[in-house]
Design an enzyme around this catalytic site. Sequence first.
Site, PDB file in Angstrom:
ATOM      1  N   ASP A  12       0.956  -1.015   0.110  1.00 56.69           N
ATOM      2  CA  ASP A  12      -0.069  -0.050   0.013  1.00 56.69           C
ATOM      3  C   ASP A  12       1.010   1.219   0.004  1.00 56.69           C
ATOM      4  O   ASP A  12       2.112   1.065   0.339  1.00 56.69           O
ATOM      5  CB  ASP A  12      -0.871   0.027   1.431  1.00 56.69           C
ATOM      6  CG  ASP A  12      -1.651   1.231   1.287  1.00 56.69           C
ATOM      7  OD1 ASP A  12      -2.418   1.559   0.252  1.00 56.69           O
ATOM      8  OD2 ASP A  12      -1.904   1.781   2.311  1.00 56.69           O
ATOM      9  N   ASP A  14      -0.020   5.113   1.033  1.00 58.23           N
ATOM     10  CA  ASP A  14      -0.294   6.372   2.195  1.00 58.23           C
ATOM     11  C   ASP A  14      -0.335   5.416   3.278  1.00 58.23           C
ATOM     12  O   ASP A  14      -1.235   4.538   3.547  1.00 58.23           O
ATOM     13  CB  ASP A  14      -1.650   6.999   1.734  1.00 58.23           C
ATOM     14  CG  ASP A  14      -1.642   7.753   0.366  1.00 58.23           C
ATOM     15  OD1 ASP A  14      -0.254   8.402  -0.022  1.00 58.23           O
ATOM     16  OD2 ASP A  14      -2.708   7.780  -0.255  1.00 58.23           O
ATOM     17  N   ARG A 106     -10.633  -1.290  -7.067  1.00 59.33           N
ATOM     18  CA  ARG A 106     -10.416  -0.532  -5.719  1.00 59.33           C
ATOM     19  C   ARG A 106     -10.341  -1.626  -4.635  1.00 59.33           C
ATOM     20  O   ARG A 106     -11.143  -2.397  -4.392  1.00 59.33           O
ATOM     21  CB  ARG A 106     -11.610   0.517  -5.543  1.00 59.33           C
ATOM     22  CG  ARG A 106     -11.393   1.251  -4.373  1.00 59.33           C
ATOM     23  CD  ARG A 106     -12.437   2.230  -4.311  1.00 59.33           C
ATOM     24  NE  ARG A 106     -12.507   2.823  -2.942  1.00 59.33           N
ATOM     25  CZ  ARG A 106     -11.689   4.125  -2.775  1.00 59.33           C
ATOM     26  NH1 ARG A 106     -10.804   4.304  -3.499  1.00 59.33           N
ATOM     27  NH2 ARG A 106     -11.826   4.321  -1.132  1.00 59.33           N
ATOM     28  N   ASP A 133      -1.633  -0.930   5.925  1.00 58.08           N
ATOM     29  CA  ASP A 133      -1.872  -0.173   7.427  1.00 58.08           C
ATOM     30  C   ASP A 133      -3.574  -0.187   7.688  1.00 58.08           C
ATOM     31  O   ASP A 133      -3.852   0.422   8.588  1.00 58.08           O
ATOM     32  CB  ASP A 133      -1.417   1.259   7.429  1.00 58.08           C
ATOM     33  CG  ASP A 133      -2.051   2.339   6.416  1.00 58.08           C
ATOM     34  OD1 ASP A 133      -2.344   1.760   5.330  1.00 58.08           O
ATOM     35  OD2 ASP A 133      -2.010   3.442   6.664  1.00 58.08           O
TER      36      ASP A 133
END
Length: 184
Positions: A12, A14, A106, A133
């Site tokens: 991932d 961000d 998504r 996260d």
Amino acid sequence: MKDFSGWSLFLDRDGVINQRIVGGYVTRPDEFIVLPGVLDAMRTFANVFAHIFIVTNQQGIGKGLMTEADLQLIHDNFVKEVDGHGGRIDKIYHCPKLRTDYSFDRKPRIGMALKARKEFPDVNLKHSVMVGDSKTDMEFGRHAGMTTVLVGEEPQIATYNPKLVDYYFPTLFDFSKELLAVRS
């Protein structure tokens, strides 16, 4: 922890690689702040994993807050930085769609994983690791059949969803240090 040598790594963005803007989006290169230890971790990953991918939801594009070109510039700068530190990123996949669009690309849906497997035929999702996260990242990894690694300041995701999380580390760098320990 097992030895993941030769596996594929999905990351991932961000909150894992760069600072998350709470309530907002990274829309310009100067807002993309690489987290401490990430560049060293990327160098370690380049020596362990056969493929390294970033998979990121970027609905800021769908909201009109940035363009595809803005995102490409951010990613090009990061890839150059990683390369300059001895790391590697094979491909960055992103989904610009809004959460309400229910796009197959998504996360937690697995469209980006399937694109990676199609473009890199030697990718075996059962021999892949997803590092993220959020619960959504862990669901993405689990739905694709991957081993999941939760990083960040939210370890309770693992506590409340033990079937989604295989390993937890406070940072991406901590995960990379454990990989080195397993290999030595």
